[in-house]
Design an enzyme around this catalytic site. Structure first.
Site, PDB file in Angstrom:
ATOM      1  CG  ASN A   1     -21.740  44.124 -80.408  1.00 40.83           C
ATOM      2  OD1 ASN A   1     -22.870  44.351 -80.299  1.00 40.83           O
ATOM      3  ND2 ASN A   1     -20.885  44.906 -80.529  1.00 40.83           N
ATOM      4  CG  MET A   2     -20.652  38.000 -84.802  1.00 39.24           C
ATOM      5  SD  MET A   2     -22.022  36.969 -85.205  1.00 39.24           S
ATOM      6  CE  MET A   2     -22.608  37.810 -86.432  1.00 39.24           C
ATOM      7  CE  LYS A   3     -15.499  42.801 -80.233  1.00 38.17           C
ATOM      8  NZ  LYS A   3     -14.376  43.845 -80.386  1.00 38.17           N
ATOM      9  N   GLY A   4     -18.579  38.753 -78.974  1.00 34.15           N
ATOM     10  CA  GLY A   4     -18.677  38.342 -77.537  1.00 34.15           C
ATOM     11  C   GLY A   4     -17.460  39.039 -76.655  1.00 34.15           C
ATOM     12  CE1 TYR A   5     -14.565  41.571 -71.482  1.00 35.00           C
ATOM     13  CE2 TYR A   5     -15.605  40.329 -70.173  1.00 35.00           C
ATOM     14  CZ  TYR A   5     -14.776  41.189 -70.383  1.00 35.00           C
ATOM     15  OH  TYR A   5     -13.929  41.832 -69.385  1.00 35.00           O
TER      16      TYR A   5
END
Ligand code: B12
Ligand code: B12
Ligand SMILES: Cc1ncc(COP(=O)(O)O)c(C=O)c1O
Ligand SMILES: Cc1ncc(COP(=O)(O)O)c(C=O)c1O
Lengths: 521, 250, 521, 250
Positions: free
Chosen positions: B130-134
């Protein structure tokens, strides 16, 4: 700081007043006595060190020589000064070696003019005072340049018996986040009436306190301090038969904290009270002057007595220790008064009572860098539960703003810490100190609630106890077993034969210099 | 210094080099008491532990006993002999990957991902995709020239493969979090079987990931790479773009 | 209860008002729909049970038969009642078996008088209502006779896959101090559109929820309850494609708590929202009537979203769940609204924010038996640290008087609990609940401090969110991914084909009986 | 019920009978990384652990790594074969002991105790000897017809024995808490040697105690009994009075 406990400050003042009278009373005794270790300390501070070929420390040989010849009531300063006038260009070390080698009989040398002797000795003494000043400045430089960890400081022990193994473990701890490293002494060193010499690699449950070991660890901590960008403090233990000598070694090797409590020695090591009270005074003068924080041993009471029942004895003892420290010119900022988290974990609301006690210590000694000891007595082999007990202890510390947090180890009931135990303990403290950082500031205690009521009653009992001690005398109270339920006789215990009544001409240059001046006021 | 480690014979370290110290905890189905402690000790001895010491034992209430123990192992390990297979390309950051694509691949890279079988744990695959990552590392969706399809949780292997073929992706990435009764092994093995049955094994770069998955296990199961706890989008992306070039899938 | 947060109660009322409108809006949709599982539930409550020779549950066969013949809009009650008029002396079970055996075509039987059908069915329904009443009374008897653990209740899970192994572990837990035992369902059971049958000994990460398994565990807990002198509550999971069926099984087998939340199914199981919202209504009617506490799944949001950022979504969802429950006549005393301790442990003051959140839930839902979930997301393989995370969680629970404490396990990130993990967790909770028992009552939160400010801002955000949902509609909001960052389409997910629009003559005797009367008001 | 334990082959219990599940933690003197994890796994395998899983590893900062692991032991233990030597008299309570003395011994029983060597931990011996006792169990001092001499801490073996001979006691009880580098073993062995050198072994009932001491160890060292964690005054008293009668020391 605003009081969260609504403590009766008049009662605190009253209790403090009793403690002062108690201390002043003992000080009268102290002032007219010296001891073998006090004199050995003077020698060490005059630069005397080393051992003979059967490993007897030279300061011991010299002091014994003087004592055996009935000269100790004048103090070693007198005799060394006198010898220095006789053998010009000889240092105290050289003179001592001459004694060791049987080249001179120090008490039989012609006695020079008293004032000249004093002048001579003060000259040398001032050189060593300079060295202590330099250490103090160096510590301040480090602190200014590297900074230090946030309080409560994370304090852990190393205790392998081998100073080199200790170094590895101390460095690991610092990297993991520890702020203070204590090298625990080997079992029973406190009962030795001499300080062992050199680097050592064997001990039981701890490592010998020697000047060389101090130096090795100091160097290691300075190195790792640079690496982690924090000044790492070093602790050792003075209480015992060599209290002032170890304090002196600490001052010379830039230790930062020193366990230092005559009551600990009396009660838990059966050291004679007269002896150790005299020793304590000089050791505190040295610690005070050299900027070393002392740690007192009130926590130990609760390992033998019950923390709920005997809480007031801790406060009473803290107040007495404070007065003893003040008499030795040791500033409040260096008074690491001890207390401990030793409530029975099965006690309903035990945590609440403990919170009251810790907060009370905080409010009664607002400037003191309180030393808070972890649960030990109720630790078991259940290391999982143990880690939770330690977590609760860490919570109280951050809630009540303790200063020096001696981290509890999950394996407290099993063995001296493994490398991994220390890491688990540091992880525990870092988590809680950060995750609850502001909680203490965000809560208040209910007026007349359990916490306030508990603090009030402990204070009242402590005041009563101090009044009794004031009336009966401290030594007499100890004889009756009022602290930790342990009775010690005035003339019992170890080391009484090392106490000597001073002659009118006795002098100790360091007490005069350290109490009189320096960068300490 | 007294402490010098012989890497061909390493042993656990308690507080002294090679002391072999270890901590244990376990439960035995026998009633609390001295015999239980003894049984626990004997078990440890059989495992090559000397000075076994039962430091805590607790009655679990149904005739079973829980133990905490310490002891010293008599075994050692040759650390120098150890060779762990690892993803061998260098890990580039997001910009590195984007530059690499521009320079060497010059087209969009397409990656499909899913959490397959009965597994409903999407946080891991979302962390990668996902876009936001981790933990401050952007996900694949945010990479320029990378197109992603995240099919979410509980996707049957057949559905995932069909979609991959339909979309003509470069890489298929699979997350497996639940490992009970080796369900992840079964599931991943089944996926490889499907891919082989369809005769498309060489078309795709196959990757799996999850907290109990390592590169070695993934290779054994027939994947090209495996990523365990603490992996980020850039690990996957770097591997994929390198493989595209190395395997000439451009 | 006095407010420690100084919450703006007007704003709470406003938020609650929005939630009510949201729920009432959805209820309009619910009221005109039924589903396959709702109808199967009616069958079960009329006593239909069992499987055919290829293990298909009889309720499924009957409902599918009716649906395939286009009769489900009238409801199974209509058809069974009609068949009972046709075949007198036959029970719903016997009629169902005739369908299974192909002896009758239920939708082709001559249609009897509508009022007679209703009367017939209500007769049977009342027998089963009596059985539920009896269970409810039995629970109350037990509670009166044996008593129960103090709150927060200690709630642990068993999840071996084997009901007999589960029994052993559940008994051990009760003996160690657990108050509530939940048998976790096997992975993916919630996606099965039928309820498996009989005692089961295999599962993945959990044990099948079957009526027989419920019975086996209920019996075991009643036994161990006598042994330990506490009533031990039993939990299972209704949310999923068989929500009302499992609720009915729970009512019949005297479960005490039921996980029951449509939003959980929608977001975390991708179950179609129309389907599960309709199912939820009936399941809550059953739970409400049978005295079963429901547990909602707000805690799950924080396992995917950030607990600090998305705290308000938890509160918003709790308020919506409350209104849904009220519409199903489920009293506040049975609303085990969910929340969770999922703050990032590296967050400075994370504990303080969490305390605010938990206290806020307590004050906004003073009568609800709140269900508090342990740290899971930030648990790691470090079981020592994990046990401390769980300790902090237990502290918040006792400080804020949570009701149902789902105990955290040190091995949360590793495996479903071992026997010893549960023991460690129970030990942890018992220690903290006792040792800090009165702390919450003894402290207050500073006016305008971090805690109060945090609660205020979460409440404000929740109110805003609810206002938006009210304006846009709940289903639309879910489509936009406002909860847990997960988007679900109105027509997506599993189970939509099981939703049926009701005919004007549709009736469900249990909704009428349970909402209308019983010992529930 | 599915669960029936074969006591001749017991294994650890995680969540299923005989699954063999155990938890481990230990440190290896090797740097954090996949090779370290692998080394940890190999060590466990050598110990007979299958499915070893390193669930946590942590860099200790000095090139050493700490591990938490789970795995399944392949060993089992025959519980039925276990026979732990135990103090075999029944334990009487305080009143029972007092009655026993009145009936069978008819004189004062004299017990001397100390914490010997460098050991300064008096809480344990005080728990046994002092008036107030421990955890609600009165100490020996409170027993009628029992005279006690508690010499306290750090008592040299020679001093204790001399006093015991001088006072003509029945039993000598010794506490040893510190066990580092087996100092308790050395100390206790030395005491037995002294007693034998003096030729007074048969005159006394010799008892030792402490958290790491068991009856078996005590016997091996030459004592008559040993008492570990959780012992109380009545355990010691019951043993002593029975011995006086059995060994005809009346
Ligand atoms: C969040 C969570 C849930 C949420 C999931 C929500 C969601 N949308 O994902 C909910 C509440 C729904 C849930 C439900 C269940 N859960 Co769950 N859950 C967890 C939990 C707490 C955290 C997992 C997580 O999000 N970790 C954070 C992410 C970022 O880490 P990660 O997944 O490891 O991913 C990283 C790497 O592994 C890797 N990675 C992962 N996938 C991939 C893929 C590729 C291609 C690559 C390159 C890398 C990669 O990169 C990621 C980033 O670094 C864990 C416990 C724990 N603390 O680990 C239990 C846990 C995973 N759950 C577990 C279980 C058993 C369940 C249930 C089956 C319980 C039940 N019987 O009902 C259910 C059903 C779920 C199902 N059918 O799968 C067990 C699994 C046990 C096991 N070893 O098999 C755990 C370990 C808890 C436990 N002790 O019981 N769970
Ligand atoms: C209290 C305490 C102290 C106090 C002691 C005060 C005192 N007056 O006793 C003080 C603070 C002085 C102290 C100091 C030290 N301590 Co200390 N201390 C403890 C502590 C916290 C509790 C011990 C205790 O009182 N337990 C409660 C009593 C009731 O239990 P018990 O002793 O086991 O006794 C019971 C049984 O064992 C049995 N029993 C015991 N003796 C006997 C005798 C007989 C005849 C019988 C029948 C039964 C019996 O009956 C008793 C009642 O059930 C333990 C840690 C722990 N939680 O166990 C560390 C501990 C024992 N100490 C330890 C150490 C290393 C020290 C020091 C050496 C540290 C140092 N280097 O400075 C010093 C020096 C002490 C010395 N020379 O011996 C270690 C020992 C490690 C080891 N296994 O060898 C421990 C385990 C802590 C640790 N992890 O490091 N300590
Ligand atoms: C004040 C004080 N000094 C010294 C010590 C340690 O001294 P010893 O070396 O005698 O164990 C302690 C131990 O707890 C103490 O509290
Ligand atoms: C409200 C609710 N229902 C049900 C479940 C479990 O459902 P499943 O069986 O789908 O895992 C959970 C799990 O956390 C839940 O929170």
């Amino acid at each position: 700081m605003e009081s969260k406990l609504n403590l009766d400050m008049k009662l605190v003042d009253k209790a403090r007043g009793h403690a002062k009278e108690i201390a002043v009373d003992i000080q009268k005794f102290i002032d007219v006595h010296t001891t073998v270790t006090v004199e050995r300390t003077v020698l060490r501070l005059l630069g005397v060190d080393g051992i003979d070929d059967i490993e007897r420390p030279i300061p011991n040989i010299v002091v014994d020589e003087i004592r055996n010849n009935g000269g100790l009531d004048l103090g070693v300063s007198y005799w060394i000064g006198n010898a220095m006038l006789e053998y010009e260009n000889k240092s105290p070390q050289e003179i001592s070696e001459m004694i060791v080698n049987g080249e001179i009989k120090i008490t039989e040398i012609k006695q020079h003019d008293y004032e000249e002797i004093r002048t001579k000795i003060f000259e040398v003494a001032k050189q060593y005072i300079d060295r202590i000043d330099a250490n103090r400045n160096k510590r301040e430089e480090y602190l200014a340049r590297l900074g230090e960890g946030a309080k409560p400081y994370l304090y852990v022990i190393v205790a392998t018996g081998n100073i080199y193994e200790d170094v590895i473990q101390a460095k690991a701890a610092a990297i993991q986040g520890a702020d203070i490293i204590a090298v625990i002494r080997t079992t029973a060193q406190s009962l030795l009436d001499y300080v062992p010499y050199g680097a050592t690699t064997e001990g039981f449950g701890g490592t010998f306190a020697t000047q060389e070991n101090f130096k090795i660890m100091r160097k290691a901590l300075d190195e790792v301090g640079e690496e982690v960008g924090r000044y790492i403090r070093l602790v050792n233990y003075a209480s015992g038969l060599c209290m002032p000598e170890i304090a002196a070694m600490g001052a010379l090797e830039r230790l930062d904290v020193m366990l230092n409590d005559a009551l600990y020695g009396i009660l838990f090591r059966d050291i004679n009270m007269q002896r150790t009270l005299v020793d304590q005074f000089f050791s505190r003068v040295i610690n005070g002057y050299s900027g070393v924080i002392i740690n007192t041993g009130e926590d130990n009471y609760l390992t033998t007595s019950d923390a709920y029942e005997e809480a007031h004895t801790v406060l009473a003892s803290q107040l007495i220790n404070e007065q003893f420290a003040l008499l030795a010119n040791l500033p409040e900022e260096q008074m690491g008064l001890g207390h401990a988290f030793e409530m029975n974990p099965t006690l309903k609301d035990g945590f609440v009572y403990e919170l009251a006690q810790a907060q009370m210590a905080r409010e009664i000694f607002p400037k003191a860098p309180l030393k808070y000891m972890p649960p030990t007595k109720y630790m078991t082999g259940d290391i999982f539960k143990g880690n939770v007990q330690d977590a609760l202890f860490n919570m109280i510390a951050v809630l009540t703003k303790q200063d020096i947090q001696l981290l509890g180890m999950p394996t407290e009931a099993i063995h001296t810490p493994f490398l991994q135990d220390r890491s688990i303990a540091i992880e525990n403290a870092k988590y809680i100190f950060n995750n609850m950082r502001s909680l203490g500031d965000d809560i208040t205690y209910k007026e007349g609630g359990i916490i306030q009521t508990r603090a009030k009653s402990v204070l009242e009992e402590a005041e009563k106890m101090l009044m009794n001690i004031k009336n009966e005398g401290l030594m007499q109270t100890i004889e009756q077993g009022k602290f930790a339920g342990i009775k010690r006789a005035m003339d019992g215990g170890k080391g009484l034969d090392g106490v000597v009544k001073k002659d009118g001409k006795y002098f100790n240059p360091f007490i005069e210099l350290m109490l009189g001046g320096g960068n300490n006021e | 210094m007294s402490n010098s480690v012989d890497l061909t014979k390493i042993k656990p370290y308690g507080d002294t080099l090679n002391d072999g110290a270890m901590q244990f905890s376990f439960t035995l189905p026998v009633p609390f008491g001295p015999e239980a402690d003894e049984a626990a000790k004997i078990l440890l001895q059989k495992m090559g532990i000397k000075d076994a010491s039962i430091v805590h034992s607790e009655d679990l209430g149904i005739g079973y006993t829980f133990f905490v123990a310490y002891g010293k192992t008599t075994y050692d390990v040759n650390y120098e002999d150890i060779d762990v297979p690892k993803v061998d390309n260098e890990v580039m950051d997001k910009y590195g990957v984007e530059d690499f694509i521009n320079e060497h691949i010059k087209r969009e890279v397409k990656i499909i991902g899913a959490c397959t079988g009965t597994d409903a744990h999407t946080v891991g695959i979302d962390a990668i995709m996902n876009m936001k990552g981790y933990a401050g590392h952007y996900g694949l969706e945010r990479y320029k020239k990378v197109e992603t399809i995240n099919m979410g949780a509980q996707v049957p292997n057949e559905v995932l493969l069909a979609k991959a073929i339909e979309e003509n992706v470069d890489a298929i990435i699979i997350s497996q979090i639940v490992t009970q009764k080796e369900v992840h092994i079964k599931n991943l093995t089944n996926f490889i079987e499907l891919v082989e049955a369809e005769g498309v094994r060489d078309k795709f770069i196959l990757i799996c990931g999850g907290p109990r998955i390592g590169h070695e296990l993934a290779k054994e199961l027939g994947f090209d790479a495996g990523f365990g706890r603490g992996s980020f989008a850039e690990d996957v992306a770097s591997f994929v773009v390198n493989q595209i070039v190395d395997r000439d899938l451009i």
